[in-house]
Design a protein around this motif. Structure first.
Motif, PDB file in Angstrom:
ATOM      1  N   MET A 152       0.831  -1.200   0.000  1.00 18.13           N
ATOM      2  CA  MET A 152       0.000   0.000   0.000  1.00 18.13           C
ATOM      3  C   MET A 152       0.871   1.257   0.000  1.00 18.13           C
ATOM      4  N   ILE A 153       2.017   1.182   0.672  1.00 19.51           N
ATOM      5  CA  ILE A 153       2.933   2.322   0.698  1.00 19.51           C
ATOM      6  C   ILE A 153       3.641   2.481  -0.641  1.00 19.51           C
ATOM      7  N   LEU A 154       4.234   1.386  -1.124  1.00 17.23           N
ATOM      8  CA  LEU A 154       5.077   1.468  -2.314  1.00 17.23           C
ATOM      9  C   LEU A 154       4.281   1.717  -3.589  1.00 17.23           C
ATOM     10  N   PHE A 155       3.103   1.094  -3.709  1.00 25.39           N
ATOM     11  CA  PHE A 155       2.279   1.261  -4.913  1.00 25.39           C
ATOM     12  C   PHE A 155       1.237   2.366  -4.750  1.00 25.39           C
ATOM     13  N   LYS A 156       1.148   2.942  -3.540  1.00 22.89           N
ATOM     14  CA  LYS A 156       0.155   3.976  -3.230  1.00 22.89           C
ATOM     15  C   LYS A 156      -1.261   3.500  -3.514  1.00 22.89           C
ATOM     16  N   ILE A 157      -1.563   2.332  -2.978  1.00 21.94           N
ATOM     17  CA  ILE A 157      -2.896   1.741  -3.104  1.00 21.94           C
ATOM     18  C   ILE A 157      -3.719   2.151  -1.880  1.00 21.94           C
ATOM     19  N   PRO A 158      -4.855   2.854  -2.066  1.00 20.29           N
ATOM     20  CA  PRO A 158      -5.560   3.474  -0.941  1.00 20.29           C
ATOM     21  C   PRO A 158      -6.491   2.563  -0.155  1.00 20.29           C
ATOM     22  N   ASP A 159      -6.887   1.434  -0.727  1.00 21.76           N
ATOM     23  CA  ASP A 159      -7.901   0.580  -0.086  1.00 21.76           C
ATOM     24  C   ASP A 159      -7.463  -0.869  -0.175  1.00 21.76           C
ATOM     25  N   ILE A 160      -7.363  -1.536   0.963  1.00 21.43           N
ATOM     26  CA  ILE A 160      -6.858  -2.906   1.018  1.00 21.43           C
ATOM     27  C   ILE A 160      -7.745  -3.884   0.237  1.00 21.43           C
ATOM     28  N   ARG A 161      -9.011  -3.544   0.044  1.00 29.09           N
ATOM     29  CA  ARG A 161      -9.910  -4.437  -0.704  1.00 29.09           C
ATOM     30  C   ARG A 161      -9.478  -4.584  -2.154  1.00 29.09           C
ATOM     31  N   LEU A 162      -8.761  -3.585  -2.673  1.00 30.07           N
ATOM     32  CA  LEU A 162      -8.349  -3.629  -4.080  1.00 30.07           C
ATOM     33  C   LEU A 162      -7.468  -4.831  -4.386  1.00 30.07           C
ATOM     34  N   PHE A 163      -6.677  -5.286  -3.423  1.00 29.63           N
ATOM     35  CA  PHE A 163      -5.812  -6.439  -3.667  1.00 29.63           C
ATOM     36  C   PHE A 163      -6.610  -7.674  -4.055  1.00 29.63           C
ATOM     37  N   TRP A 164      -7.859  -7.754  -3.586  1.00 31.86           N
ATOM     38  CA  TRP A 164      -8.698  -8.931  -3.821  1.00 31.86           C
ATOM     39  C   TRP A 164      -9.642  -8.755  -5.010  1.00 31.86           C
ATOM     40  N   SER A 165      -9.546  -7.602  -5.663  1.00 29.20           N
ATOM     41  CA  SER A 165     -10.425  -7.321  -6.796  1.00 29.20           C
ATOM     42  C   SER A 165     -10.050  -8.159  -8.019  1.00 29.20           C
ATOM     43  N   ASP A 166     -11.045  -8.499  -8.812  1.00 29.50           N
ATOM     44  CA  ASP A 166     -10.817  -9.183 -10.088  1.00 29.50           C
ATOM     45  C   ASP A 166     -10.880  -8.205 -11.260  1.00 29.50           C
ATOM     46  N   ASP A 167     -10.986  -6.921 -10.970  1.00 29.61           N
ATOM     47  CA  ASP A 167     -11.133  -5.907 -12.012  1.00 29.61           C
ATOM     48  C   ASP A 167      -9.832  -5.763 -12.798  1.00 29.61           C
ATOM     49  N   GLU A 168      -9.923  -5.918 -14.107  1.00 27.79           N
ATOM     50  CA  GLU A 168      -8.735  -5.836 -14.948  1.00 27.79           C
ATOM     51  C   GLU A 168      -8.135  -4.432 -14.941  1.00 27.79           C
ATOM     52  N   ARG A 169      -8.941  -3.431 -14.646  1.00 25.81           N
ATOM     53  CA  ARG A 169      -8.410  -2.072 -14.559  1.00 25.81           C
ATOM     54  C   ARG A 169      -7.394  -1.942 -13.420  1.00 25.81           C
ATOM     55  N   GLU A 193       3.260   3.477  -9.377  1.00 25.75           N
ATOM     56  CA  GLU A 193       2.182   4.088  -8.605  1.00 25.75           C
ATOM     57  C   GLU A 193       0.825   3.710  -9.175  1.00 25.75           C
ATOM     58  N   PHE A 194      -0.063   3.247  -8.330  1.00 27.08           N
ATOM     59  CA  PHE A 194      -1.415   2.884  -8.738  1.00 27.08           C
ATOM     60  C   PHE A 194      -2.186   4.123  -9.185  1.00 27.08           C
ATOM     61  N   GLN A 195      -2.857   3.984 -10.316  1.00 30.35           N
ATOM     62  CA  GLN A 195      -3.682   5.063 -10.853  1.00 30.35           C
ATOM     63  C   GLN A 195      -5.160   4.741 -10.628  1.00 30.35           C
ATOM     64  N   PRO A 196      -5.823   5.450  -9.726  1.00 33.87           N
ATOM     65  CA  PRO A 196      -7.244   5.170  -9.475  1.00 33.87           C
ATOM     66  C   PRO A 196      -8.050   5.270 -10.760  1.00 33.87           C
ATOM     67  N   TYR A 197      -8.876   4.289 -10.994  1.00 33.72           N
ATOM     68  CA  TYR A 197      -9.675   4.275 -12.213  1.00 33.72           C
ATOM     69  C   TYR A 197     -11.115   4.705 -11.962  1.00 33.72           C
ATOM     70  N   TYR A 242     -20.991   1.761   2.723  1.00 32.43           N
ATOM     71  CA  TYR A 242     -20.967   0.839   1.588  1.00 32.43           C
ATOM     72  C   TYR A 242     -20.387   1.579   0.388  1.00 32.43           C
ATOM     73  N   ARG A 243     -19.421   0.965  -0.282  1.00 37.20           N
ATOM     74  CA  ARG A 243     -18.879   1.568  -1.488  1.00 37.20           C
ATOM     75  C   ARG A 243     -18.280   0.467  -2.353  1.00 37.20           C
ATOM     76  N   SER A 244     -18.690   0.426  -3.587  1.00 38.69           N
ATOM     77  CA  SER A 244     -18.100  -0.519  -4.540  1.00 38.69           C
ATOM     78  C   SER A 244     -16.874   0.123  -5.173  1.00 38.69           C
ATOM     79  N   MET A 245     -15.874  -0.691  -5.452  1.00 39.04           N
ATOM     80  CA  MET A 245     -14.690  -0.191  -6.154  1.00 39.04           C
ATOM     81  C   MET A 245     -14.878  -0.219  -7.666  1.00 39.04           C
ATOM     82  N   ASP A 246     -16.006  -0.799  -8.144  1.00 39.39           N
ATOM     83  CA  ASP A 246     -16.199  -1.021  -9.567  1.00 39.39           C
ATOM     84  C   ASP A 246     -17.412  -0.331 -10.168  1.00 39.39           C
ATOM     85  N   ARG A 247     -18.359   0.098  -9.325  1.00 35.35           N
ATOM     86  CA  ARG A 247     -19.600   0.637  -9.879  1.00 35.35           C
ATOM     87  C   ARG A 247     -20.320   1.478  -8.827  1.00 35.35           C
ATOM     88  N   SER A 248     -21.329   2.217  -9.265  1.00 31.15           N
ATOM     89  CA  SER A 248     -22.163   2.980  -8.342  1.00 31.15           C
ATOM     90  C   SER A 248     -23.208   2.063  -7.716  1.00 31.15           C
TER      91      SER A 248
END
Length: 434
Positions: free
Chosen positions: A304-321, A333-337, A403-409
């Motif tokens: 999370m520090i080195l890649f600047k990833i803001p949310d730990i849930r992202l590591f478990w995401s299947d999103d190709e983005r 550096e991770f680019q928020p999509y 509640y917040r999705s990392m992929d959609r509203s």
């Protein structure tokens, strides 16, 4: 052994936490033999998904508190994926220690595909974690049976490797703890454990020493110096030359114990916990003739520090983005999509009592219930109100669930449905809804 992010929880368990702090430790479900591997991501990937068998963890045992959500995470093996941030950090750490084989004449064996089910003996007893330690409680730990559990730290494998005669090793894997819910905490995460036993010839002067005499000996100080030099080199390997500072700490299985902080992005950050292996731990591992050190760190913390990833849930995401941004061996550096808006829902209830030992309300039970019901749509849970009625003496809690999705509203309608399920399930904890 683990970093403070993992270490604080481990000292409620290990080595509440990294939580954050954090282990390692012949199951009735016989543990598969550890896989010893060279420094090779490619060979590690051959074991990918070996333990991805949810039914194995959802046993019909009265002590089993593993939810389907947790069972679905076991065997994902993020640390063995060469282009995943967790796998990249693992590889870089192993790369550093591989380089020490020449400069220090020490070769570290690699264990990164071990059974996540361990015994209470491995996880607690072999590490001097006492029977009444809160980290053993079902409120902190996921149990399969009375005597087996999902490891809470990679230190749970320390004693088995020491007994097998290994003098230096790195052990990496997924670990599991019931904990709070926010951007830096997740019930499954990854740790790296490192152990080195010193050359016996360098320890001759400490033969027969124990207790305070050992702690004050030049040999103990030699181990401490070797440990700190090794780990400072690791931080420079990962972050580049950086300021560091050491703090005294406490872990049951090391003495003395330390935490390492680095100065990064204009602030001091805890990155790992470590220490000189406790004499009793070596005795119980049939290595009383040796001395050495151990460290532990959380891979998510570093990633999370080195890649600047803001949310730990992202590591478990299947999103190709997310996954398309990373490449084997490279830190970018991770680019928020996207940043979708949160949906907030409050829930208030009278609790059954303050004392968990008497069957009272356990906050981690509530967190686990919400996570099991809503999955990774839950971004954060925070206590916003707590009071005790002056006449009845009953205690109330009010929590705000984000509640917040990392992929959609998300829509209010779908979250209302989830919140209704959460409210219904909460009554199973002995709570009365308000």
């Amino acid at each position: 052994m683990i970093c403070r992010h993992a270490a604080r929880h481990a000292l409620r368990c290990n080595l509440h936490r990294q939580r954050s702090a954090a282990s390692a430790f012949s199951l009735s479900l016989k543990a598969a033999a550890a896989v010893t591997q060279p420094f090779s991501t490619e060979e590690s990937s051959l074991t990918l998904g070996k333990y991805k068998i949810p039914s194995r963890y959802l046993q019909p045992h009265p002590s089993n508190n593993i939810t389907p959500h947790i069972a679905s995470l076991v065997g994902r093996d993020l640390h063995l994926r060469p282009s995943h941030p967790i796998g990249i950090i693992r590889s870089k750490i192993q790369e550093y220690f591989a380089g020490l084989s020449t400069s220090t004449n020490t070769t570290y064996q690699i264990f990164d595909a071990e059974d996540p089910i361990v015994t209470t003996q491995q996880c607690f007893d072999d590490l001097l974690i006492p029977p009444d330690h809160p980290g053993r409680a079902p409120s902190d730990t996921y149990y399969v049976t009375d005597e087996t559990l999902l490891r809470t730290h990679t230190s749970a494998h320390q004693s088995q490797h020491l007994r097998s005669g290994v003098d230096a090793f790195l052990c990496c894997g997924d670990v599991y703890r019931r904990d709070e819910i926010d951007a830096t905490h997740y019930p499954a995460f990854h740790q790296m454990e490192g152990v080195k036993l010193m050359d016996p010839a360098a320890m001759n002067g400490a033969n027969g020493l124990n207790g305070e005499q050992w702690l004050q000996s030049p040999e103990c100080q030699l181990i401490e110096a070797d440990l700190k030099e090794t780990l400072e080199g690791l931080m420079d390997h990962l972050f580049g030359p950086t300021q560091k500072r050491w703090n005294d700490d406490f872990f049951p299985f090391t003495q003395p114990s330390f935490e390492l902080e680095i100065y990064h992005n204009d602030e001091w950050m805890e990155v790992l916990g470590c220490g000189v292996i406790h004499e009793q731990v070596l005795d119980m591992s049939n290595r009383s003739d040796r001395r050495g050190w151990a460290f532990g760190l959380g891979l998510e913390r570093l990633a999370m520090i080195l890649f600047k990833i803001p949310d730990i849930r992202l590591f478990w995401s299947d999103d190709e983005r997310f996954h398309s941004q990373f490449e084997k061996g490279k830190i970018v550096e991770f680019q928020p999509y996207s940043k979708f808006p949160p949906v907030f829902k409050d829930i208030a209830f009278w609790i059954s009592g303050e004392n968990a030992n008497d069957g009272g309300f356990v906050e981690n039970d509530f967190f686990d219930l919400v996570r099991s019901t809503a999955g990774d749509l839950v971004e954060k849970i925070e206590l916003i109100d707590s009071f005790t009625h002056p006449k009845t003496g009953r205690s109330s809690r009010c929590y705000r669930i984000s509640y917040r999705s990392m992929d959609r509203s998300l829509t209010n309608e779908e979250i209302d449905e989830l919140q209704f399920k959460v409210r219904n399930e909460t009554t199973a904890l002995g709570c009365e809804l308000r």
